[in-house]
Design an enzyme around this catalytic site. Sequence first.
Site, PDB file in Angstrom:
ATOM      1  N   CYS A  69      -4.240  -1.283   0.079  1.00 45.62           N
ATOM      2  CA  CYS A  69      -2.902  -0.942   0.541  1.00 45.62           C
ATOM      3  C   CYS A  69      -3.067   0.225   1.519  1.00 45.62           C
ATOM      4  O   CYS A  69      -3.599   1.280   1.143  1.00 45.62           O
ATOM      5  CB  CYS A  69      -2.062  -0.525  -0.665  1.00 45.62           C
ATOM      6  SG  CYS A  69      -0.451   0.159  -0.249  1.00 45.62           S
ATOM      7  N   GLU A 147       6.821 -10.808   0.739  1.00 47.05           N
ATOM      8  CA  GLU A 147       7.046 -10.880  -0.717  1.00 47.05           C
ATOM      9  C   GLU A 147       7.999 -12.023  -1.074  1.00 47.05           C
ATOM     10  O   GLU A 147       7.895 -12.628  -2.132  1.00 47.05           O
ATOM     11  CB  GLU A 147       7.594  -9.545  -1.249  1.00 47.05           C
ATOM     12  CG  GLU A 147       6.583  -8.412  -1.271  1.00 47.05           C
ATOM     13  CD  GLU A 147       5.426  -8.617  -2.253  1.00 47.05           C
ATOM     14  OE1 GLU A 147       5.634  -9.171  -3.341  1.00 47.05           O
ATOM     15  OE2 GLU A 147       4.293  -8.221  -1.895  1.00 47.05           O
TER      16      GLU A 147
HETATM   17  N1  DGL Z   1       0.537  -3.693   1.646  1.00 41.75           N
HETATM   18  C1  DGL Z   1       0.724  -2.286   1.626  1.00 41.75           C
HETATM   19  C2  DGL Z   1       0.149  -1.610   2.826  1.00 41.75           C
HETATM   20  O1  DGL Z   1      -0.923  -2.018   3.229  1.00 41.75           O
HETATM   21  C3  DGL Z   1       2.060  -1.751   1.140  1.00 41.75           C
HETATM   22  C4  DGL Z   1       3.286  -2.291   1.726  1.00 41.75           C
HETATM   23  C5  DGL Z   1       4.526  -1.777   1.047  1.00 41.75           C
HETATM   24  O2  DGL Z   1       4.641  -1.901  -0.159  1.00 41.75           O
HETATM   25  O3  DGL Z   1       5.396  -1.231   1.735  1.00 41.75           O
HETATM   26  O4  DGL Z   1       0.652  -0.678   3.350  1.00 41.75           O
END
Ligand code: DGL
Length: 260
Positions: A69, A147
């Site tokens: 993430c 999502e």
């Molecule tokens: N997939 C995540 C990222 O790489 C988080 C996205 C989110 O929850 O806003 O930032």
Amino acid sequence: MIGVFDSGLGGLTVVREIIKQLPDQSVVYFGDTARTPYGTKGTKAIQNFSVNNAKFLESVGADVIVIACNTASAVALKEVKQAVKVPVLDVVTPAVDEVVARERQKVGVIGTSATVRSQVYERLINKIKPKIKVFQQACPLFVPIVEEGSENRPETKIIARRYLNRLKLRNIDTLVLGCTHYPFLRRHIQSEVGSNVKLIDPAQATVAELRRFLVAEPGISQPAKKEPKYRFFVSDVSVNFERSARRWLKRPVKLELANL
Ligand code: DGL
């Protein structure tokens, strides 16, 4: 066993790379679907969630943790490293290394609001190569689109055009997909910025880094003796998660509810 976490589905882009580059390794995944998205939240909240996620993965047997993430990597890397005993890898550092290794001058970075606000990409890229121009753009609607499994709805194209037009006008030559959810939208993103713009998906560089790490530290995570195991935990069962995960990973996915 490799532990991987994200706020939701996005980290599966890293899992797909692990299956490709490290097919003997078992994986335990955690998607914090009860709290997604992270990118619109404040720093303290993202740090708390990330620490809890890492501790959970450690408690179910992860020998090494990949923060799949960008948002958590941008604002919570230090906190996560302090909270667990196992080694921790992030997705931002390998992506930055890939950018600076290329002879490119105008780099776009798309990410969540929190990642853009942290300026982590700009800071780390310019620390190594100050001449590279970095243009950032937050794309807050992309995560809920993924999502919800709405990648192919007509409004997604309109939203992508809106976000990416500004970067296109800057004549970028490279675009970092600075959120692990965005490879799900790769087709739309590439078609908006044009085929001459090189897209960088941090998942590939991250797993290449993980592979180097496991070769250098062979005692950390043993390859599976027979078939590798894949476990998928979530903090809330979302209707789309299982379907998208199956499609993305091309294998059956059985969700388990995490007892956090
Ligand atoms: N997939 C995540 C990222 O790489 C988080 C996205 C989110 O929850 O806003 O930032």
